[in-house]
Scaffold this motif. Structure first.
Motif, PDB file in Angstrom:
ATOM      1  N   MET A  69       0.918  -1.346   0.113  1.00 12.57           N
ATOM      2  CA  MET A  69       0.069  -0.023  -0.033  1.00 12.57           C
ATOM      3  C   MET A  69       0.899   1.350  -0.069  1.00 12.57           C
ATOM      4  SD  MET A  69      -2.746   1.356   2.799  1.00 12.57           S
ATOM      5  CE  MET A  69      -1.465   1.706   3.785  1.00 12.57           C
ATOM      6  N   HIS A  70       0.642   2.139  -0.901  1.00  8.06           N
ATOM      7  CA  HIS A  70       1.525   3.326  -1.124  1.00  8.06           C
ATOM      8  C   HIS A  70       1.259   4.223   0.134  1.00  8.06           C
ATOM      9  CE1 HIS A  70       3.793   6.679  -3.158  1.00  8.06           C
ATOM     10  NE2 HIS A  70       2.539   7.299  -2.861  1.00  8.06           N
ATOM     11  N   VAL A  71       2.228   4.781   0.520  1.00 10.29           N
ATOM     12  CA  VAL A  71       2.240   5.789   1.876  1.00 10.29           C
ATOM     13  C   VAL A  71       2.562   7.089   1.456  1.00 10.29           C
ATOM     14  CG1 VAL A  71       2.848   6.399   4.046  1.00 10.29           C
ATOM     15  CG2 VAL A  71       2.446   3.935   3.557  1.00 10.29           C
ATOM     16  N   GLY A  72       3.855   6.990   0.650  1.00 13.20           N
ATOM     17  CA  GLY A  72       4.384   8.208   0.237  1.00 13.20           C
ATOM     18  C   GLY A  72       5.491   7.986  -0.612  1.00 13.20           C
ATOM     19  N   ALA A  73       6.227   8.988  -1.394  1.00 12.38           N
ATOM     20  CA  ALA A  73       7.218   8.905  -2.311  1.00 12.38           C
ATOM     21  C   ALA A  73       8.035  10.218  -2.530  1.00 12.38           C
ATOM     22  CB  ALA A  73       6.981   8.331  -3.640  1.00 12.38           C
ATOM     23  N   THR A  74       9.495  10.248  -2.473  1.00 11.43           N
ATOM     24  CA  THR A  74      10.220  11.350  -2.948  1.00 11.43           C
ATOM     25  C   THR A  74      11.343  10.920  -3.992  1.00 11.43           C
ATOM     26  OG1 THR A  74      10.092  12.503  -0.449  1.00 11.43           O
ATOM     27  CG2 THR A  74      11.903  13.005  -1.957  1.00 11.43           C
ATOM     28  N   VAL A  88      -3.444  11.446  11.850  1.00 11.97           N
ATOM     29  CA  VAL A  88      -2.393  11.902  11.097  1.00 11.97           C
ATOM     30  C   VAL A  88      -1.864  13.106  11.535  1.00 11.97           C
ATOM     31  CG1 VAL A  88      -1.903  12.493   8.717  1.00 11.97           C
ATOM     32  CG2 VAL A  88      -3.296  10.209   9.155  1.00 11.97           C
ATOM     33  N   ALA A  89      -2.827  14.000  11.751  1.00 16.64           N
ATOM     34  CA  ALA A  89      -2.484  15.495  12.096  1.00 16.64           C
ATOM     35  C   ALA A  89      -1.769  15.580  13.346  1.00 16.64           C
ATOM     36  CB  ALA A  89      -3.848  16.412  12.476  1.00 16.64           C
ATOM     37  N   HIS A  90      -1.879  14.603  14.383  1.00 10.87           N
ATOM     38  CA  HIS A  90      -1.413  14.419  15.645  1.00 10.87           C
ATOM     39  C   HIS A  90       0.322  13.799  15.464  1.00 10.87           C
ATOM     40  CE1 HIS A  90      -4.829  16.084  17.048  1.00 10.87           C
ATOM     41  NE2 HIS A  90      -4.168  16.661  18.157  1.00 10.87           N
ATOM     42  N   GLY A  91       0.481  13.305  14.306  1.00  9.44           N
ATOM     43  CA  GLY A  91       1.644  12.466  14.090  1.00  9.44           C
ATOM     44  C   GLY A  91       1.748  11.192  14.825  1.00  9.44           C
ATOM     45  N   VAL A  92       0.777  10.351  14.892  1.00  7.57           N
ATOM     46  CA  VAL A  92       0.851   9.235  15.621  1.00  7.57           C
ATOM     47  C   VAL A  92       1.548   8.172  14.487  1.00  7.57           C
ATOM     48  CG1 VAL A  92      -1.289   9.603  17.032  1.00  7.57           C
ATOM     49  CG2 VAL A  92      -1.276   8.261  14.799  1.00  7.57           C
ATOM     50  N   GLN A  93       2.135   7.146  15.243  1.00 14.25           N
ATOM     51  CA  GLN A  93       2.749   6.254  14.214  1.00 14.25           C
ATOM     52  C   GLN A  93       1.600   5.215  13.676  1.00 14.25           C
ATOM     53  OE1 GLN A  93       4.882   3.724  17.219  1.00 14.25           O
ATOM     54  NE2 GLN A  93       5.824   5.726  17.949  1.00 14.25           N
ATOM     55  N   LEU A  94       2.252   4.739  12.338  1.00 14.47           N
ATOM     56  CA  LEU A  94       1.347   3.947  11.624  1.00 14.47           C
ATOM     57  C   LEU A  94       1.228   2.612  12.055  1.00 14.47           C
ATOM     58  CD1 LEU A  94       2.233   4.429   7.756  1.00 14.47           C
ATOM     59  CD2 LEU A  94      -0.100   3.904   8.630  1.00 14.47           C
ATOM     60  N   PRO A  95       0.179   1.888  12.177  1.00 16.95           N
ATOM     61  CA  PRO A  95      -0.055   0.587  12.884  1.00 16.95           C
ATOM     62  C   PRO A  95       0.475  -0.467  11.870  1.00 16.95           C
ATOM     63  CG  PRO A  95      -2.227   1.158  11.815  1.00 16.95           C
ATOM     64  CD  PRO A  95      -1.299   2.316  11.893  1.00 16.95           C
ATOM     65  N   GLY A  96       1.252  -1.684  12.322  1.00 18.47           N
ATOM     66  CA  GLY A  96       1.714  -2.434  11.229  1.00 18.47           C
ATOM     67  C   GLY A  96       3.219  -2.179  10.836  1.00 18.47           C
ATOM     68  N   ARG A  97       3.419  -2.691   9.602  1.00 21.43           N
ATOM     69  CA  ARG A  97       4.880  -2.577   9.210  1.00 21.43           C
ATOM     70  C   ARG A  97       5.017  -1.639   8.207  1.00 21.43           C
ATOM     71  NH1 ARG A  97       4.816  -8.321   6.710  1.00 21.43           N
ATOM     72  NH2 ARG A  97       2.758  -7.697   6.603  1.00 21.43           N
ATOM     73  N   VAL A 132       5.975   2.080   1.527  1.00 21.55           N
ATOM     74  CA  VAL A 132       4.937   1.216   1.525  1.00 21.55           C
ATOM     75  C   VAL A 132       4.508   0.558   2.838  1.00 21.55           C
ATOM     76  CG1 VAL A 132       5.468   0.960  -0.966  1.00 21.55           C
ATOM     77  CG2 VAL A 132       6.412  -0.677   0.726  1.00 21.55           C
ATOM     78  N   SER A 133       3.341   0.091   2.889  1.00 25.98           N
ATOM     79  CA  SER A 133       2.949  -0.823   3.934  1.00 25.98           C
ATOM     80  C   SER A 133       2.080  -1.782   3.510  1.00 25.98           C
ATOM     81  CB  SER A 133       2.142   0.093   4.866  1.00 25.98           C
ATOM     82  OG  SER A 133       1.507  -0.779   6.018  1.00 25.98           O
ATOM     83  N   PRO A 134       2.500  -3.176   3.822  1.00 30.59           N
ATOM     84  CA  PRO A 134       1.496  -4.194   3.486  1.00 30.59           C
ATOM     85  C   PRO A 134       0.387  -4.436   4.514  1.00 30.59           C
ATOM     86  CG  PRO A 134       3.284  -5.089   4.629  1.00 30.59           C
ATOM     87  CD  PRO A 134       3.640  -3.501   4.459  1.00 30.59           C
ATOM     88  N   ASP A 135       0.148  -3.463   5.425  1.00 29.32           N
ATOM     89  CA  ASP A 135      -0.995  -3.709   6.415  1.00 29.32           C
ATOM     90  C   ASP A 135      -2.026  -2.592   6.008  1.00 29.32           C
ATOM     91  OD1 ASP A 135       0.255  -5.751   7.682  1.00 29.32           O
ATOM     92  OD2 ASP A 135       1.556  -4.442   8.440  1.00 29.32           O
ATOM     93  N   GLN A 136      -3.223  -2.801   6.407  1.00 27.08           N
ATOM     94  CA  GLN A 136      -4.199  -1.778   6.195  1.00 27.08           C
ATOM     95  C   GLN A 136      -3.788  -0.612   7.052  1.00 27.08           C
ATOM     96  OE1 GLN A 136      -6.708  -1.710   3.853  1.00 27.08           O
ATOM     97  NE2 GLN A 136      -5.655  -3.278   2.854  1.00 27.08           N
ATOM     98  N   ASP A 137      -3.986   0.654   6.521  1.00 32.42           N
ATOM     99  CA  ASP A 137      -4.019   1.675   7.440  1.00 32.42           C
ATOM    100  C   ASP A 137      -5.286   2.282   8.042  1.00 32.42           C
ATOM    101  OD1 ASP A 137      -2.982   5.112   6.774  1.00 32.42           O
ATOM    102  OD2 ASP A 137      -3.726   4.271   8.526  1.00 32.42           O
ATOM    103  N   ARG A 138      -5.662   2.116   9.083  1.00 32.63           N
ATOM    104  CA  ARG A 138      -6.955   2.309   9.749  1.00 32.63           C
ATOM    105  C   ARG A 138      -6.894   3.790  10.557  1.00 32.63           C
ATOM    106  NH1 ARG A 138     -10.133  -1.969   9.000  1.00 32.63           N
ATOM    107  NH2 ARG A 138      -8.932  -3.890   8.714  1.00 32.63           N
ATOM    108  N   MET A 139      -5.828   4.599  10.277  1.00 34.69           N
ATOM    109  CA  MET A 139      -5.924   5.799  11.039  1.00 34.69           C
ATOM    110  C   MET A 139      -6.755   6.841  10.688  1.00 34.69           C
ATOM    111  SD  MET A 139      -2.057   6.542  12.376  1.00 34.69           S
ATOM    112  CE  MET A 139      -1.520   7.094  10.633  1.00 34.69           C
ATOM    113  N   ASP A 140      -7.478   7.684  11.527  1.00 39.81           N
ATOM    114  CA  ASP A 140      -8.405   8.860  10.761  1.00 39.81           C
ATOM    115  C   ASP A 140      -7.320   9.893  10.891  1.00 39.81           C
ATOM    116  OD1 ASP A 140      -7.845   9.850  13.449  1.00 39.81           O
ATOM    117  OD2 ASP A 140      -9.840   9.064  14.074  1.00 39.81           O
ATOM    118  N   GLU A 141      -8.089  11.075  10.092  1.00 39.65           N
ATOM    119  CA  GLU A 141      -7.236  12.216   9.787  1.00 39.65           C
ATOM    120  C   GLU A 141      -6.794  12.838  10.959  1.00 39.65           C
ATOM    121  OE1 GLU A 141      -9.808  14.688   7.527  1.00 39.65           O
ATOM    122  OE2 GLU A 141      -9.809  13.324   5.732  1.00 39.65           O
TER     123      GLU A 141
END
Length: 368
Positions: free
Chosen positions: A278-283, A311-320, A299-308
């Motif tokens: 799953m694409h997260v970002g790129a440079t 994200v705004a508070h800079g929490v960590q992504l679940p999974g790998r 990239v992340s192979p796990d589903q991203d279930r964070m809400d907006e």
């Protein structure tokens, strides 16, 4: 090639390190006191096939103690700057670190006076321009005061507020780049359906409307001498992961505005083709040489279930999370179409689990 561009390339070549010394430097907000910088030697990688097995980064090249709301940029040859804002009244003695990756020496410059995001940093020679929502500043060198002088550095740095405010709202900026003559930078904006590109002449200290069109890529574009054009990454849904080339506009015409330069879109896509990624970002990182580039994709192979709000508070992504590194060389084929060659999916690196998603949506990477 014009004599002026050839002269610019010769001067640029004198400032660049010898071929083979360059490394990819990746910055992460994974340290409780600041940031870590990881170094990757892309020139030692061999081409792989399929989905390479993920590996860990080596130990940090260095760690930088800085507030966890900092902005990183490269300037002055081989220096990486960790810039953060300060209260000019309450924190007048605040300085930010400048790491020289060649000598591994750290020097310091004064923090900025509370710039408001978005912030764009553009190095021009021995000056660094910073354009933000509320300020337009220039970091320049000066003789060190006796209090700061030591034997390792004979110059100091200071911020100068510029009076030439941009003729646009900074939050409308879509892309930017430095002209190959390294004197003028370009900013493209979009407001509703209206597009425009402006230039700032760093010698005349003046803004100018270039035309009612915009550079095609997202964010920073890189000028490549071999192609004689700007190259940048698309982040639009339909072309995400493809590269744009854009000819250098003629910005010093007598009649004022110039027509939209020729734009080409590369058909190949540099993003990971693995279906579970799953694409997260790129440079996109410019490596110089024969029109060589490196795409740093998170990239992340796990589903991203964070809400907006998360994200705004800079929490960590679940999974790998992984960084997928892909190098490529660009060229124009016989039909004058932009195409990639020698594409190499080099490696998957495990991202430090402490890194936060906002930091990974635009990976911080430098080639120097």
């Amino acid at each position: 090639m014009s004599a002026r561009l050839q002269e610019c390339d010769e001067q640029r070549g004198k400032r660049m390190p010898k071929r083979g010394r360059e490394r990819l430097y990746l910055v992460f907000d994974d340290w409780c006191h600041g940031y870590s910088i990881r170094m990757v030697n892309l020139l030692q990688h061999t081409a792989g096939s399929g989905h390479p097995a993920p590996v860990h980064f080596s130990e940090p090249f260095c760690r930088i103690m800085a507030p966890l709301v900092s902005y990183f940029t490269s300037a002055f040859g081989s220096k990486i700057l960790a810039v953060f804002s300060r209260d000019p009244e309450a924190d007048s003695e605040s300085y930010f670190p400048m790491l020289d990756v060649r000598s591994r020496c750290v020097t310091f410059a004064p923090g900025q006076g509370c710039p408001i995001p978005p912030i764009y940093y553009l190095p021009v020679g021995n000056e660094l321009f910073s354009l933000s929502f509320c300020s337009f500043e220039m970091l320049c060198s000066e003789e060190l005061s006796p209090r700061l002088q030591d034997q390792s550095c004979g110059m100091g740095w200071s911020w100068k507020q510029l009076s030439e405010k941009p003729p646009f709202y900074v939050d409308n900026v879509t892309s930017y780049s430095l002209h190959p003559q390294e004197r003028t930078f370009l900013f493209s904006t979009k407001t509703g359906a209206t597009e425009a590109t402006y230039t700032f002449d760093t010698e005349k200290r003046s803004w100018k409307l270039l035309g009612y069109w915009k550079l095609p890529f997202a964010g920073c574009g890189h000028f490549d001498l071999g192609l004689n054009c700007f190259v940048g990454l698309s982040k639009e849904p339909d072309t995400l992961g493809q590269l744009y080339s854009c000819e250098v506009p003629i910005y010093d015409t007598d009649d004022g505005l110039c027509p939209c330069p020729v734009v080409k879109l590369c058909k190949e896509n540099l993003l990971s083709e693995c279906p579970i990624d799953m694409h997260v970002g790129a440079t996109l990182v410019y490596m110089g040489g024969k029109s060589e580039f490196c795409l740093v994709q998170c990239v992340s192979p796990d589903q991203d279930r964070m809400d907006e709000e998360d994200v705004a508070h800079g929490v960590q992504l679940p999974g790998r999370r992984f960084y997928c590194l892909t190098t490529s060389s660009l060229s124009f084929n016989k039909d004058k179409e932009l195409t990639t060659g020698n594409n190499r999916r080099l490696q998957y690196y495990k991202v430090p689990k402490e890194a936060t998603k906002p930091f990974l949506q635009d990976p911080v990477a430098f080639w120097m």
